[in-house]
Design a protein around this motif. Structure first.
Motif, PDB file in Angstrom:
ATOM      1  N   ASP A 183       0.814  -0.806   0.465  1.00 40.76           N
ATOM      2  CA  ASP A 183       0.204  -0.320  -0.195  1.00 40.76           C
ATOM      3  C   ASP A 183       1.211   0.987   0.026  1.00 40.76           C
ATOM      4  OD1 ASP A 183      -1.890   2.679   0.611  1.00 40.76           O
ATOM      5  OD2 ASP A 183      -2.526   0.948   2.121  1.00 40.76           O
ATOM      6  N   ALA A 184       1.024   1.318  -0.895  1.00 39.01           N
ATOM      7  CA  ALA A 184       2.278   3.477  -1.065  1.00 39.01           C
ATOM      8  C   ALA A 184       1.673   3.895   0.137  1.00 39.01           C
ATOM      9  CB  ALA A 184       1.539   3.309  -2.602  1.00 39.01           C
ATOM     10  N   SER A 185       0.085   4.332   0.068  1.00 36.26           N
ATOM     11  CA  SER A 185       0.266   5.357   1.120  1.00 36.26           C
ATOM     12  C   SER A 185       0.912   4.863   2.652  1.00 36.26           C
ATOM     13  CB  SER A 185      -1.202   5.749   1.450  1.00 36.26           C
ATOM     14  OG  SER A 185      -1.895   6.215   0.053  1.00 36.26           O
ATOM     15  N   ARG A 186       0.057   4.411   2.384  1.00 35.68           N
ATOM     16  CA  ARG A 186       0.818   3.432   3.565  1.00 35.68           C
ATOM     17  C   ARG A 186       2.295   3.379   4.161  1.00 35.68           C
ATOM     18  NH1 ARG A 186      -2.264   6.025   7.544  1.00 35.68           N
ATOM     19  NH2 ARG A 186      -4.298   5.097   7.046  1.00 35.68           N
ATOM     20  N   HIS A 187       3.115   3.091   3.415  1.00 27.45           N
ATOM     21  CA  HIS A 187       4.547   3.611   3.165  1.00 27.45           C
ATOM     22  C   HIS A 187       5.003   4.155   3.479  1.00 27.45           C
ATOM     23  CE1 HIS A 187       8.378   1.478   1.463  1.00 27.45           C
ATOM     24  NE2 HIS A 187       8.457   2.598   1.115  1.00 27.45           N
ATOM     25  N   PHE A 188       4.297   5.092   3.680  1.00 28.09           N
ATOM     26  CA  PHE A 188       5.042   6.679   3.492  1.00 28.09           C
ATOM     27  C   PHE A 188       4.222   6.951   4.980  1.00 28.09           C
ATOM     28  CE2 PHE A 188       5.543   6.447  -1.250  1.00 28.09           C
ATOM     29  CZ  PHE A 188       7.541   6.860  -0.666  1.00 28.09           C
ATOM     30  N   LEU A 227       9.565   3.498  -5.266  1.00 25.10           N
ATOM     31  CA  LEU A 227       8.521   3.870  -4.665  1.00 25.10           C
ATOM     32  C   LEU A 227       9.286   5.514  -3.977  1.00 25.10           C
ATOM     33  CD1 LEU A 227       6.386   2.182  -2.242  1.00 25.10           C
ATOM     34  CD2 LEU A 227       5.565   3.945  -3.913  1.00 25.10           C
ATOM     35  N   ARG A 228       8.800   6.997  -4.792  1.00 22.17           N
ATOM     36  CA  ARG A 228       9.309   8.125  -3.797  1.00 22.17           C
ATOM     37  C   ARG A 228       7.925   8.506  -2.688  1.00 22.17           C
ATOM     38  NH1 ARG A 228      10.997  10.975  -9.342  1.00 22.17           N
ATOM     39  NH2 ARG A 228      13.411   9.708 -10.357  1.00 22.17           N
ATOM     40  N   SER A 229       6.770   9.201  -3.482  1.00 24.08           N
ATOM     41  CA  SER A 229       6.347   9.770  -2.404  1.00 24.08           C
ATOM     42  C   SER A 229       4.865   9.452  -3.319  1.00 24.08           C
ATOM     43  CB  SER A 229       6.165  11.226  -2.731  1.00 24.08           C
ATOM     44  OG  SER A 229       6.138  11.909  -4.188  1.00 24.08           O
ATOM     45  N   ALA A 230       3.684   9.453  -2.309  1.00 23.18           N
ATOM     46  CA  ALA A 230       2.138   9.173  -1.775  1.00 23.18           C
ATOM     47  C   ALA A 230       1.438  10.062  -2.121  1.00 23.18           C
ATOM     48  CB  ALA A 230       1.892   8.011  -2.013  1.00 23.18           C
ATOM     49  N   THR A 231       1.151  11.482  -2.277  1.00 25.01           N
ATOM     50  CA  THR A 231       0.177  12.099  -1.509  1.00 25.01           C
ATOM     51  C   THR A 231      -1.212  12.181  -2.372  1.00 25.01           C
ATOM     52  OG1 THR A 231       2.675  13.780  -2.461  1.00 25.01           O
ATOM     53  CG2 THR A 231       0.441  15.199  -1.817  1.00 25.01           C
ATOM     54  N   VAL A 232      -2.474  12.295  -1.751  1.00 26.15           N
ATOM     55  CA  VAL A 232      -3.727  12.445  -1.591  1.00 26.15           C
ATOM     56  C   VAL A 232      -3.982  14.004  -1.666  1.00 26.15           C
ATOM     57  CG1 VAL A 232      -6.240  12.389  -0.374  1.00 26.15           C
ATOM     58  CG2 VAL A 232      -4.032  11.213   0.049  1.00 26.15           C
ATOM     59  N   LEU A 233      -4.688  14.916  -2.888  1.00 30.50           N
ATOM     60  CA  LEU A 233      -4.736  15.766  -3.211  1.00 30.50           C
ATOM     61  C   LEU A 233      -5.889  16.323  -2.735  1.00 30.50           C
ATOM     62  CD1 LEU A 233      -3.436  15.963  -6.539  1.00 30.50           C
ATOM     63  CD2 LEU A 233      -2.437  16.757  -4.998  1.00 30.50           C
ATOM     64  N   VAL A 234      -5.778  16.354  -1.614  1.00 29.13           N
ATOM     65  CA  VAL A 234      -7.752  16.936  -0.763  1.00 29.13           C
ATOM     66  C   VAL A 234      -8.029  18.160  -1.053  1.00 29.13           C
ATOM     67  CG1 VAL A 234      -8.172  17.262   1.462  1.00 29.13           C
ATOM     68  CG2 VAL A 234      -6.267  16.089   1.226  1.00 29.13           C
ATOM     69  N   ASN A 235      -7.585  18.636  -2.209  1.00 26.32           N
ATOM     70  CA  ASN A 235      -8.162  20.034  -2.100  1.00 26.32           C
ATOM     71  C   ASN A 235      -7.939  19.892  -3.287  1.00 26.32           C
ATOM     72  OD1 ASN A 235      -8.796  21.586  -0.042  1.00 26.32           O
ATOM     73  ND2 ASN A 235      -6.753  21.935   0.061  1.00 26.32           N
ATOM     74  N   VAL A 245      -1.591  10.346  -5.363  1.00 21.73           N
ATOM     75  CA  VAL A 245      -0.791  10.239  -6.552  1.00 21.73           C
ATOM     76  C   VAL A 245       0.805   9.769  -5.990  1.00 21.73           C
ATOM     77  CG1 VAL A 245       0.655  11.984  -8.216  1.00 21.73           C
ATOM     78  CG2 VAL A 245      -1.537  12.633  -6.964  1.00 21.73           C
ATOM     79  N   VAL A 246       1.117   8.790  -6.732  1.00 16.94           N
ATOM     80  CA  VAL A 246       2.357   8.150  -6.247  1.00 16.94           C
ATOM     81  C   VAL A 246       3.244   8.241  -7.311  1.00 16.94           C
ATOM     82  CG1 VAL A 246       3.036   5.906  -5.788  1.00 16.94           C
ATOM     83  CG2 VAL A 246       0.976   6.396  -5.159  1.00 16.94           C
ATOM     84  N   ASP A 247       4.474   8.531  -6.847  1.00 13.46           N
ATOM     85  CA  ASP A 247       5.480   9.256  -8.130  1.00 13.46           C
ATOM     86  C   ASP A 247       6.852   7.760  -7.514  1.00 13.46           C
ATOM     87  OD1 ASP A 247       6.734  10.416  -9.711  1.00 13.46           O
ATOM     88  OD2 ASP A 247       7.717  12.209  -8.693  1.00 13.46           O
ATOM     89  N   LEU A 248       7.487   7.405  -8.281  1.00 12.22           N
ATOM     90  CA  LEU A 248       8.195   6.171  -8.739  1.00 12.22           C
ATOM     91  C   LEU A 248       9.458   6.446  -9.372  1.00 12.22           C
ATOM     92  CD1 LEU A 248       4.914   4.681  -9.302  1.00 12.22           C
ATOM     93  CD2 LEU A 248       6.001   2.947  -8.658  1.00 12.22           C
ATOM     94  N   ASP A 249      10.401   6.019  -9.027  1.00 13.51           N
ATOM     95  CA  ASP A 249      11.921   6.155  -9.811  1.00 13.51           C
ATOM     96  C   ASP A 249      11.496   4.947 -10.866  1.00 13.51           C
ATOM     97  OD1 ASP A 249      14.389   6.795 -10.796  1.00 13.51           O
ATOM     98  OD2 ASP A 249      14.830   5.916  -8.945  1.00 13.51           O
TER      99      ASP A 249
END
Length: 259
Positions: A183-188, A227-235, A245-249
């Motif tokens: 789970d990418a979000s919980r990874h971060f 995996l680099r980042s996982a971001t929820v764009l709330v607005n 949005v998940v960023d991967l190398d």
């Protein structure tokens, strides 16, 4: 590679939001869910998203539906799109690249037909297990309509036996992760109990951040180091879900690690 997943709750109502999101964030891959439209009903599918190879998988009745959008800049030709046999109500579409599988998934919420939701999750699990057993790297993206644990719910929405919180659903999600996915979000953000992706559209629940986390990007074990980042764009936008949005190398073409 930047990959985004978003339940847009109706592409005809949200098309301008999607175009604005694509222009601002420039994802390499967009996976959309609940498009609620036949391909012929999608507003300007070619001129509205010119930067992508687009595949709209929507059925009649203005219900359900998913889509996949992959960058033309990264992929010279349109990718192969497949629909797994367990698909019902146009709920999954899969892009098969040379070294990577990407799926846009919309699991039934189960409120009208809970057994159908379990059947779909079981089909998804078997399909994902087969990918993992074959050593096929994959990104499973979408609205799974299941919270993994009470951590994924605001305390005001925790209700024993509620659909989306039941032990049977969560057990299937756990088995999916145990099959070799992260789970990418919980990874971060393993300890963040304020991380949500959907909010009930009433009583200012979103403004108060009283929501559920039901949208995921699940990443094959072999891709976790990328995996680099996982971001929820709330607005972002006007859907009751937020984009994840998940960023991967990785590069999309060839799906190899960036050096």
């Amino acid at each position: 590679m930047k990959i985004a997943t978003w339940n847009v709750n109706g592409i005809r109502a949200r098309f301008e939001d999607v175009v604005a999101f694509a222009d601002e964030h420039r994802p390499d891959v967009m996976c959309l869910q609940e498009i609620k439209a036949l391909p012929s009903q999608v507003p300007e599918p070619l001129t509205g998203l010119p930067a992508f190879h687009s595949h709209w998988h929507g059925g009649p009745g203005g219900y359900s539906g998913v889509s996949l959008h992959l960058s033309r800049a990264a992929l010279a030709s349109r990718p192969t799109i497949t629909i797994p046999e367990f698909d019902v109500e146009t709920r999954i579409a899969v892009a098969e690249l040379d070294a990577l599988t990407i799926a846009s998934i919309y699991v039934p919420n189960g409120n009208k037909d809970y057994p159908a939701k379990i059947t779909f999750l079981e089909g998804l699990l078997a399909w994902a297990e087969a990918l993992a057993a074959a050593g096929r790297p994959a990104l499973l993206c979408g609205d799974f309509n299941v919270t993994r644990s009470d951590q994924d719910l605001h305390e005001t929405h925790r209700k024993r036996g509620a659909i989306g919180q039941r032990k049977e659903e969560r057990a299937l999600m756990a088995r999916l992760l145990d099959a070799g996915y992260t789970d990418a979000s919980r990874h971060f953000f393993p300890d963040d109990d304020t991380l949500f992706t959907w909010w009930p559209p009433w009583r200012e629940e979103k403004q108060k951040n009283r929501g559920w986390r039901i949208d995921y990007v699940l990443v094959s074990a072999s891709l976790v180091p990328a995996l680099r980042s996982a971001t929820v764009l709330v607005n972002q936008g006007t859907s009751d879900h937020a984009p994840l949005v998940v960023d991967l190398d990785l590069t999309l073409e060839g799906s190899s690690a960036v050096r």
